[in-house]
Design a protein around this motif. Structure first.
Motif, PDB file in Angstrom:
ATOM      1  N   MET A   1     -41.422  10.132 -69.581  1.00 33.95           N
ATOM      2  CA  MET A   1     -42.440   9.987 -68.543  1.00 33.95           C
ATOM      3  C   MET A   1     -43.545   9.037 -68.998  1.00 33.95           C
ATOM      4  N   ARG A   2     -43.794   8.988 -70.305  1.00 33.76           N
ATOM      5  CA  ARG A   2     -44.831   8.066 -70.800  1.00 33.76           C
ATOM      6  C   ARG A   2     -44.456   6.616 -70.521  1.00 33.76           C
ATOM      7  N   THR A   3     -43.147   6.326 -70.404  1.00 31.46           N
ATOM      8  CA  THR A   3     -42.716   4.968 -70.059  1.00 31.46           C
ATOM      9  C   THR A   3     -43.135   4.639 -68.628  1.00 31.46           C
ATOM     10  N   VAL A   4     -43.004   5.597 -67.745  1.00 35.64           N
ATOM     11  CA  VAL A   4     -43.433   5.405 -66.354  1.00 35.64           C
ATOM     12  C   VAL A   4     -44.944   5.175 -66.312  1.00 35.64           C
ATOM     13  N   TYR A   5     -45.684   5.974 -67.060  1.00 39.88           N
ATOM     14  CA  TYR A   5     -47.138   5.800 -67.101  1.00 39.88           C
ATOM     15  C   TYR A   5     -47.503   4.437 -67.680  1.00 39.88           C
ATOM     16  N   ALA A   6     -46.832   4.045 -68.749  1.00 40.04           N
ATOM     17  CA  ALA A   6     -47.127   2.758 -69.398  1.00 40.04           C
ATOM     18  C   ALA A   6     -46.826   1.589 -68.464  1.00 40.04           C
ATOM     19  N   MET A   7     -45.725   1.669 -67.745  1.00 41.26           N
ATOM     20  CA  MET A   7     -45.386   0.583 -66.827  1.00 41.26           C
ATOM     21  C   MET A   7     -46.365   0.532 -65.651  1.00 41.26           C
ATOM     22  N   THR A   8     -46.830   1.681 -65.215  1.00 38.01           N
ATOM     23  CA  THR A   8     -47.849   1.726 -64.163  1.00 38.01           C
ATOM     24  C   THR A   8     -49.127   1.044 -64.657  1.00 38.01           C
ATOM     25  N   LEU A   9     -49.525   1.375 -65.876  1.00 34.67           N
ATOM     26  CA  LEU A   9     -50.712   0.755 -66.467  1.00 34.67           C
ATOM     27  C   LEU A   9     -50.520  -0.759 -66.602  1.00 34.67           C
ATOM     28  N   ARG A  10     -49.354  -1.187 -67.087  1.00 30.07           N
ATOM     29  CA  ARG A  10     -49.100  -2.620 -67.251  1.00 30.07           C
ATOM     30  C   ARG A  10     -49.190  -3.352 -65.907  1.00 30.07           C
ATOM     31  N   CYS A  11     -48.612  -2.766 -64.873  1.00 28.48           N
ATOM     32  CA  CYS A  11     -48.686  -3.396 -63.544  1.00 28.48           C
ATOM     33  C   CYS A  11     -50.130  -3.507 -63.072  1.00 28.48           C
ATOM     34  N   ALA A  12     -50.898  -2.454 -63.244  1.00 27.16           N
ATOM     35  CA  ALA A  12     -52.293  -2.467 -62.798  1.00 27.16           C
ATOM     36  C   ALA A  12     -53.117  -3.480 -63.591  1.00 27.16           C
ATOM     37  N   VAL A  13     -52.933  -3.506 -64.899  1.00 25.03           N
ATOM     38  CA  VAL A  13     -53.689  -4.432 -65.739  1.00 25.03           C
ATOM     39  C   VAL A  13     -53.358  -5.868 -65.367  1.00 25.03           C
ATOM     40  N   TRP A  14     -52.064  -6.169 -65.189  1.00 24.27           N
ATOM     41  CA  TRP A  14     -51.699  -7.561 -64.888  1.00 24.27           C
ATOM     42  C   TRP A  14     -52.023  -7.960 -63.453  1.00 24.27           C
ATOM     43  N   ALA A  15     -52.072  -7.019 -62.546  1.00 22.65           N
ATOM     44  CA  ALA A  15     -52.547  -7.330 -61.196  1.00 22.65           C
ATOM     45  C   ALA A  15     -54.023  -7.740 -61.275  1.00 22.65           C
ATOM     46  N   ALA A  16     -54.807  -6.975 -62.038  1.00 26.61           N
ATOM     47  CA  ALA A  16     -56.236  -7.282 -62.179  1.00 26.61           C
ATOM     48  C   ALA A  16     -56.448  -8.607 -62.904  1.00 26.61           C
ATOM     49  N   ILE A  17     -55.710  -8.836 -63.973  1.00 31.42           N
ATOM     50  CA  ILE A  17     -55.868 -10.086 -64.721  1.00 31.42           C
ATOM     51  C   ILE A  17     -55.473 -11.278 -63.847  1.00 31.42           C
ATOM     52  N   ALA A  18     -54.393 -11.148 -63.088  1.00 30.21           N
ATOM     53  CA  ALA A  18     -53.974 -12.245 -62.207  1.00 30.21           C
ATOM     54  C   ALA A  18     -55.036 -12.528 -61.147  1.00 30.21           C
ATOM     55  N   LEU A  19     -55.667 -11.486 -60.626  1.00 33.30           N
ATOM     56  CA  LEU A  19     -56.751 -11.696 -59.648  1.00 33.30           C
ATOM     57  C   LEU A  19     -57.934 -12.416 -60.281  1.00 33.30           C
ATOM     58  N   VAL A  20     -58.280 -12.029 -61.492  1.00 36.87           N
ATOM     59  CA  VAL A  20     -59.375 -12.710 -62.193  1.00 36.87           C
ATOM     60  C   VAL A  20     -58.992 -14.170 -62.448  1.00 36.87           C
ATOM     61  N   ALA A  21     -57.759 -14.392 -62.902  1.00 37.76           N
ATOM     62  CA  ALA A  21     -57.300 -15.755 -63.194  1.00 37.76           C
ATOM     63  C   ALA A  21     -57.299 -16.609 -61.930  1.00 37.76           C
ATOM     64  N   ARG A  22     -56.985 -15.989 -60.807  1.00 40.16           N
ATOM     65  CA  ARG A  22     -56.978 -16.718 -59.522  1.00 40.16           C
ATOM     66  C   ARG A  22     -58.373 -17.220 -59.169  1.00 40.16           C
ATOM     67  N   GLN A  23     -59.369 -16.453 -59.544  1.00 45.88           N
ATOM     68  CA  GLN A  23     -60.762 -16.810 -59.248  1.00 45.88           C
ATOM     69  C   GLN A  23     -61.413 -17.625 -60.355  1.00 45.88           C
ATOM     70  N   SER A  24     -60.652 -17.957 -61.381  1.00 48.71           N
ATOM     71  CA  SER A  24     -61.187 -18.671 -62.534  1.00 48.71           C
ATOM     72  C   SER A  24     -61.797 -20.017 -62.129  1.00 48.71           C
TER      73      SER A  24
END
Length: 125
Positions: free
Chosen positions: A98-121
């Motif tokens: 289950m920790r893999t599911v949690y980790a992948m959820t975190l990775r998706c959220a982090v990279w969605a946020a980073i991509a949004l920041v990068a888009r506004q760079s």
């Protein structure tokens, strides 16, 4: 403009640290760290190799490079695809932690946020 630059740099540092931790954690598991339970090999390999892309994207954000946005978006999209494949693996009765599911959820959220920041760079303007 300065605020966006600062936000890009913060996102860059987050990506670099996240990438380094991912490489260390994944690498340790690949070389035989203590029993990690039901490791899903394709997820482990993807995440470990993606760690290098995380660091590259972080450096690009820190330096204000235009390519940081497409790379961040590609990392997010690839992570979502691997997470989807994990879902099919689980639905098919494959072993997982289950920790893999949690980790992948975190990775998706982090990279969605980073991509949004990068888009506004500021480099994209």
């Amino acid at each position: 403009m300065a605020e966006r630059r600062t936000l890009s740099r913060v996102a860059g540092v987050v990506a670099i640290v996240f990438g380094a931790l991912t490489i260390v954690s994944g690498g340790a598991t690949l070389v035989g760290a203590p029993d990690m339970g039901a490791v899903v090999p394709f997820v482990l390999w993807f995440n470990t190799l993606a760690g290098a892309a995380y660091v590259a994207a972080g450096l690009g954000l820190w330096q204000g490079r235009r390519w940081a946005f497409p790379l961040s978006l590609a990392i997010f999209a690839a992570t979502v695809l691997v997470f989807t494949a994990l879902g099919f693996h689980i639905a098919g009765g494959g072993a997982y932690e289950m920790r893999t599911v949690y980790a992948m959820t975190l990775r998706c959220a982090v990279w969605a946020a980073i991509a949004l920041v990068a888009r506004q760079s500021p480099a994209r303007r």
